[in-house]
Design a protein around this motif. Structure first.
Motif, PDB file in Angstrom:
ATOM      1  N   ASP A 297       0.813  -1.213   0.000  1.00 20.22           N
ATOM      2  CA  ASP A 297       0.000   0.000   0.000  1.00 20.22           C
ATOM      3  C   ASP A 297       0.849   1.266   0.000  1.00 20.22           C
ATOM      4  N   ASP A 298       1.968   1.247   0.716  1.00 24.69           N
ATOM      5  CA  ASP A 298       2.759   2.471   0.787  1.00 24.69           C
ATOM      6  C   ASP A 298       3.408   2.804  -0.554  1.00 24.69           C
ATOM      7  N   ALA A 301       0.653   4.275  -2.673  1.00 22.97           N
ATOM      8  CA  ALA A 301       0.409   5.647  -2.213  1.00 22.97           C
ATOM      9  C   ALA A 301       1.497   6.597  -2.698  1.00 22.97           C
ATOM     10  N   ALA A 302       2.721   6.106  -2.800  1.00 25.95           N
ATOM     11  CA  ALA A 302       3.810   6.948  -3.297  1.00 25.95           C
ATOM     12  C   ALA A 302       3.604   7.319  -4.762  1.00 25.95           C
TER      13      ALA A 302
END
Length: 336
Positions: A297-298, A301-302
């Protein structure tokens, strides 16, 4: 059957990444010769791709002929999609969504593809001179006649989707979607999820730019991208800065920029099926490798943070092409 992860498009189970076949015969330059194109298609099938996307428009029928002579001896191994409404009319690209034109183009496509049935058949664009209900009705009659299996739309809005879906269930919406074209997130992506419609993402690598494969200096005269504002200066220079930032992010994640774009799309919902196009077997294998890893997810998101709606410089389409799409625009979007 395929060894790759799968997703659903209407009644069909397909590889989670399909193959957009346009640039084997149309729009982008240089084009592969016949032997190269045929080898690419056969390799895709051998690699587990079970969703092949073409259209009457591509090469004014040449792309359908290519698939017809190359893949139909293995017809049972894949889901075949093609499109109508945009096609050759009097030797030029034309748009006609009338039932009569749809029926005529479908017969031509069946002949070129060497089949009597196309699994998924799209209205390539909205003909604003014909109610969408009439165009969809023509596809319903084609389905009842056994000539197509499911109905799709391309580059249309959530409102048009709902009107079409009220006539007959729509299996798929195909629209450009990538980190630098996020218009589907305005409305139609969610509408597809609400209605159980698959979302087929074309040009998922930003027409090659996000994968680092297309720069203005390399675009040959006659290449469709040369007329697109995002590939023209001064927009191109600004967009290449974004490309380098994407490359840095991909390097940090241990993947290629193309894989990161595809992973980002796959993470946008289980109903999303990207269909990158390529003329390179090596690039095809690179794309499919995106299915073999998880996308945290990160990292997604980036990518979101790197590409807000306002990030790309320049309109998505030149004026004439923009006039033929029904997709939503975001507030403040520059339009040619």
């Amino acid at each position: 059957m395929t060894s790759l992860p799968t997703r659903a498009i209407g009644p069909f189970t397909v590889s989670a990444i399909g193959l957009g076949c346009m640039n084997l015969s149309h729009a982008y330059l240089p084009r592969p010769d016949a032997a190269q194109a045929e080898a690419l298609l056969r390799h895709a099938l051998d690699a587990g791709v079970t969703f092949f996307d073409t259209a009457a428009l591509y090469g004014f029928g040449a792309n359908e002929e290519l698939l017809g002579r190359t893949l139909m001896d293995r017809r049972q191994d894949f889901t075949l999609a093609s499109k109508c409404v945009l096609a050759e009319i009097d030797g030029r690209r034309g748009l006609d969504g009338s039932p009569q034109a749809i029926a005529r183009v479908l017969e031509d496509s069946l002949r070129r593809l060497r089949v009597d049935h196309i699994d998924l058949y799209y209205l390539h664009r909205l003909d604003r001179n014909v109610p969408i209900e009439e165009s969809v009705g023509a596809l319903v009659r084609a389905k009842e006649a056994g000539k197509i299996g499911a109905i799709g739309l391309s580059e249309m809005s959530a409102a048009t989707l709902r009107r079409a879906h009220a006539v007959h269930p729509v299996a798929a919406m195909q629209t450009e979607y990538s980190p630098w074209v996020r218009n589907p997130e305005v409305a139609v992506l969610d509408a597809c999820a609400d209605l159980g419609v698959a979302f087929v993402a074309f040009s998922p690598l930003g027409r090659g730019l996000l994968a680092g494969n297309s720069h203005a200096a390399a675009l040959m005269p006659g290449d469709l991208r040369a007329g697109m504002p995002r590939f023209q200066e001064p927009n191109l220079a600004a967009n290449l800065i974004l490309v380098e930032k994407l490359r840095t992010l991909a390097d940090q994640a241990g993947c290629t920029p193309a894989q990161l774009c595809l992973g980002w799309l796959l993470a946008k919902g289980p109903h999303v099926v990207p269909i990158p196009g390529t003329t390179s077997i090596a690039h095809l294998d690179e794309d499919l490798a995106a299915l073999s890893r998880d996308w945290p997810d990160d990292l997604i998101a980036a990518v979101d943070a790197l590409f807000p709606f306002t990030a790309p410089s320049g309109p998505r389409y030149p004026r004439d092409a923009q006039a033929q799409v029904d997709t939503e625009t975001w507030e403040g979007e520059p339009l040619a």
